[in-house]
Design an enzyme around this catalytic site. Structure first.
Site, PDB file in Angstrom:
ATOM      1  N   TRP A 199       0.858  -1.185   0.000  1.00 40.52           N
ATOM      2  CA  TRP A 199       0.000   0.000   0.000  1.00 40.52           C
ATOM      3  C   TRP A 199       0.910   1.257   0.000  1.00 40.52           C
ATOM      4  CZ3 TRP A 199      -0.247   3.968   3.610  1.00 40.52           C
ATOM      5  CH2 TRP A 199      -1.237   4.932   3.350  1.00 40.52           C
ATOM      6  N   LYS A 476     -15.857   7.502  -8.688  1.00 43.75           N
ATOM      7  CA  LYS A 476     -14.638   6.833  -8.219  1.00 43.75           C
ATOM      8  C   LYS A 476     -15.099   5.559  -7.524  1.00 43.75           C
ATOM      9  CE  LYS A 476     -10.759   7.682  -5.013  1.00 43.75           C
ATOM     10  NZ  LYS A 476     -10.215   8.700  -4.092  1.00 43.75           N
ATOM     11  N   ASP A 478     -14.242   2.524  -5.476  1.00 44.83           N
ATOM     12  CA  ASP A 478     -13.160   2.137  -4.569  1.00 44.83           C
ATOM     13  C   ASP A 478     -13.370   0.707  -4.078  1.00 44.83           C
ATOM     14  OD1 ASP A 478     -10.914   2.433  -2.971  1.00 44.83           O
ATOM     15  OD2 ASP A 478     -11.675   4.159  -1.855  1.00 44.83           O
ATOM     16  N   ASP A 548      -2.461   5.769  -3.048  1.00 44.80           N
ATOM     17  CA  ASP A 548      -2.830   6.717  -1.994  1.00 44.80           C
ATOM     18  C   ASP A 548      -1.643   7.566  -1.600  1.00 44.80           C
ATOM     19  OD1 ASP A 548      -5.473   6.265  -1.756  1.00 44.80           O
ATOM     20  OD2 ASP A 548      -5.314   4.815  -0.126  1.00 44.80           O
TER      21      ASP A 548
HETATM   22  C1  DGJ Z   1      -8.985   4.699  -0.486  1.00 44.91           C
HETATM   23  C2  DGJ Z   1      -8.739   5.573  -1.669  1.00 44.91           C
HETATM   24  O1  DGJ Z   1      -7.578   5.184  -2.319  1.00 44.91           O
HETATM   25  C3  DGJ Z   1      -8.682   7.024  -1.224  1.00 44.91           C
HETATM   26  O2  DGJ Z   1      -8.363   7.849  -2.304  1.00 44.91           O
HETATM   27  C4  DGJ Z   1      -9.974   7.405  -0.594  1.00 44.91           C
HETATM   28  O3  DGJ Z   1     -10.991   7.373  -1.547  1.00 44.91           O
HETATM   29  C5  DGJ Z   1     -10.286   6.470   0.562  1.00 44.91           C
HETATM   30  N1  DGJ Z   1     -10.221   5.097   0.173  1.00 44.91           N
HETATM   31  C6  DGJ Z   1     -11.651   6.760   1.116  1.00 44.91           C
HETATM   32  O4  DGJ Z   1     -12.009   5.860   2.083  1.00 44.91           O
END
Ligand code: DGJ
Length: 729
Positions: A199, A476, A478, A548
């Site tokens: 990550w 988006k 996720d 991230d």
């Molecule tokens: C993980 C994503 O990669 C972030 O950009 C964000 O959207 C968070 N989740 C939100 O929980």
């Protein structure tokens, strides 16, 4: 592009512009031999290359040494349990508990076009632009057919592969392993290149010498993963960016995978790529079939840059379907790093208003707008608007943002359910979990069982209902945890091994439906950053959130590894605030902008609270994006130097297809005192054309820039960057 079958030698030859792929049918039993993949060849008489006359001969002649034959033959689709002790391409569990499988040539078809892979993402081309070979192989004992599919394309040095297994027997059979591609080849001292990560540290390039035995990368996490990537490449020992042979393999799949190279006792290599057999078993009732996802193979005789160009062009032309593929994407500002969960409609409108003044085009509302979600402990699955935060609901917020002249986008995490949610309380059986075991929570959430039709329909209506209710132009999507505790309250016991793959199919079905109902939607996939950045997802979304970790220096290695395979137009990249929230580093705002320009470009900060000095730089960055994005999206990407190798600086660029301009980015991570300029080559230009460096007005011939380079001088300070825009005169 061509595919031929030579009847007399029983040889198939598949030709792309710069590669040939050869398979021979051997012996009366019809063993399929892999003969060649690589630079083009013209012969079709191949018996000497199948080593038919070498000990231990072909079993038909000398069955006593059948096991030795199996042990060394270069199979095109390796069977299981009958004397080939290398990793197999296929395995079963039959009704008698047997695991053996062995497939022989039966028939073939060569035709124009490419069949779709039902329910799966896959490359495509017009009928006149590609040709397919379908070899039907057969296991006479099991009554199974395996159709091996190969497609060649007019404009690409790419061959795609897949396998369809059909149960033509009268008994059920369980497929416990099915690799989408298997290829045996001779070793030539290759190195293995893979992408590893974690990550916030996705897709770092790693290269090492191949040794004997098995070397593999894979995922058992239910997503293609941050940790290992569905990609491997074999590189000749001298291979560099511009020279040497590269054989690259990429898997069009977003779940658990295995990609493996095995070097055996004869220095032969077996390359395999497919769904990870761990926790996989698929029941085939009589008459049923299973389609394995697609593997993409690229051969380059001109090093890694050529491989990269082939992948980029192929994915841009034959995989990404979005109407946004060839368009500039709206510059977005996302509120995640700006506010996290702490926002309301007024705060978002403030951000949108200031962003609009700076030239930003879309506001994306991230996590926290639904249910009672004020942190990551609750409400996933409860996809109704939290009206305490968004007073007047989503319609009112979107209207206010639209009235400012900004587009609006929204975040979902559709595959998940929080333990603390209405949905989980109402449908505990919708959660993936094993009876009698406490299921693992991760980020306080469970994974929904997408093997269930009712769950898929609930999830779809939740997302689509919100999209129907307002003018939402971007989603988006996720996905923030791995899959474990692989139990389903729905699947019968003999189908439990299907859960992981069915969940991936569920995601594909959901995204397909969404795009059918909202064809103009801009979809960006995301998975805790870049945990599901793979070609499968690109079939649905033209861009994927890369990581991230938005810190500009850390992003260099992440974006380098990502861009090795995937077009820059797919890389979600934003300018964020400093000290960076993930790593605490402070870099100049200018550098953050330059690094993000290599991707989709956007902002991830509270624009109302950053310094006036930084805010004043945004219109300039926006102008740079508009000026260069057509080039960045459509050009050829070159990697010249890597901070990951030299620990000092990065240098990469994009050259227009017609070579009329080039944009190169220099990022000086560490400033070295008292150094002379660095001559950095500018590849990909026309040798005889003159190019003007826009920033200085200097003019050089293309060959000077390509062969001598341009002397880039050091800039005072660490983490500094510079753009070099060369324009043909
Ligand atoms: C993980 C994503 O990669 C972030 O950009 C964000 O959207 C968070 N989740 C939100 O929980």
């Amino acid at each position: 592009m061509n595919i031929i079958y030579d009847e007399s030698s029983r040889v198939f030859r598949l030709d792309t512009k710069n590669s040939s792929y050869i398979i021979a049918v051997v012996d009366k039993e019809g063993f399929l031999c892999h003969v060649h993949y690589g630079a083009p060849v013209s012969d079709t008489e191949m018996s000497i290359f199948t080593r038919q006359k070498e000990y231990p001969f072909i079993p038909g002649d000398y069955n006593r040494e059948r096991a030795a034959f199996h042990d060394g033959f270069q199979f095109e689709f390796a069977g299981n349990g009958v004397g080939d002790f290398r990793e197999s391409a296929v395995a079963v569990l039959d009704e008698d508990g047997g695991t053996a499988a062995e497939f022989f040539y039966r028939s073939h078809r060569i035709f124009r076009g490419k069949p779709k892979l039902p329910g799966l993402p896959a490359s495509f081309a017009d009928e006149q632009d590609c040709m397919t070979l379908e070899i039907t192989t057969h296991d006479p004992v099991l009554g199974l057919d395996a159709k091996l599919l190969y497609t060649v394309f007019e404009d690409s040095d790419v061959i795609t592969r897949s396998v369809v297994v059909e149960n033509n027997s009268t008994r059920p059979i369980r497929l416990t392993k099915i690799m989408s591609m298997c290829m045996d080849m001779d070793d030539a001292g290759y190195d293995l290149l893979t992408l590893h990560g974690s990550w916030g540290r996705e897709r770092h390039i790693e290269r090492q010498k191949l040794r004997h035995g098995k070397q593999s990368v894979g995922s058992t996490r239910g997503r293609s993963s941050h940790q290992e990537h569905p990609f491997i490449a074999l590189l000749s020992p001298n291979a560099s960016q511009t020279t040497g042979e590269v054989y690259a393999f990429n898997f069009v799949y977003s779940g658990c995978f295995l990609a493996q190279v095995e070097k055996d006792q004869f220095d032969f290599l077996r390359v395999l790529m497919g769904i990870n057999p761990q926790d996989f078993a698929w029941l085939l009732q009589p008459g049923e079939s299973f389609t394995a996802p697609e593997a993409v193979m690229v051969y380059s005789a001109e090093g890694l840059d050529k491989m990269t160009h082939t992948f980029h062009d192929f994915y841009r032309n034959h995989l990404i379907r979005s109407p946004y593929r060839d368009k500039k994407r709206p510059i977005l500002i996302n509120n995640w790093e700006a506010t996290y969960f702490d926002f309301d409609d007024d705060k978002l409108v403030d951000i949108a208003r200031t962003a609009k003044q700076a030239g930003i085009e879309m506001l994306v509302m991230d996590d926290g707008w639904f249910g009672c979600r004020n942190d990551d402990n609750s409400s996933l699955g409860d996809w109704w608007v939290n009206e305490n935060k968004l007073k007047g609901g989503i319609g009112s917020l979107v209207r206010r943002v639209n009235e400012l002249g900004m587009k609006f986008g929204i975040w979902f995490e559709p595959e998940m359910v929080s333990m603390d949610s209405e949905l989980c309380r109402a449908h505990p059986d919708w959660v993936i979990r094993l009876p009698g075991r406490e299921p693992c929570l991760s980020r306080n959430q469970y994974v929904l069982d997408l093997s269930r039709r009712d769950v898929i329909d609930y999830v779809y209506e939740s997302v689509a209902g919100i999209l129907r209710s307002a003018n939402i132009e971007y989603v988006k999507w996720d996905m923030n945890r791995h899959l474990c505790d692989l139990g389903s309250a729905f699947l019968e016991k003999e189908r439990k091994g299907e859960l992981l793959h069915r969940c991936v199919l569920g995601v594909y079905e959901l995204q397909e439906r969404l795009l059918e109902e909202f064809p103009d939607l801009l979809l960006e996939n995301c998975s805790s950053g870049g945990g599901r950045y793979d070609p499968g997802m690109l079939y649905y979304s033209p861009q994927i959130w890369c990581s991230d970790n938005t810190e500009a220096i850390d992003r260099l290695a992440i974006q380098e590894g990502t861009a090795l395979i995937y077009p820059l137009s797919t890389m979600g990249a934003h300018v964020s605030d400093c000290p960076n929230h993930a790593v605490g580093r402070t870099t100049p705002f200018e550098t953050r902008g330059h690094v993000a320009l290599a991707g989709t470009f956007g902002y991830e900060l509270d624009i109302t609270r950053i310094s006036q000095e930084d805010r004043d730089m945004i219109p300039g960055q926006v102008a740079l994006y508009h000026k260069h994005n057509d080039l960045v999206r459509s050009g050829d990407y070159y990697r010249v130097a890597s901070y990951n190798d030299n620990r000092l600086y990065d240098f990469y660029g994009v050259v227009a297809k017609d070579r009329s301009e080039a944009l190169f980015t220099y990022v000086q991570v560490i400033h070295r005192i008292n150094m002379r300029s660095l001559r950095l080559r500018i590849p990909g230009l026309d040798a005889d054309r003159k190019y003007r460096l826009e920033e200085t007005g200097e003019v050089f011939y293309g060959n000077t820039l390509m062969n001598m380079g341009y002397p880039v001088t050091e800039i005072s300070g660490d983490f500094r960057s510079r753009l070099l825009h060369f324009v043909a005169e």
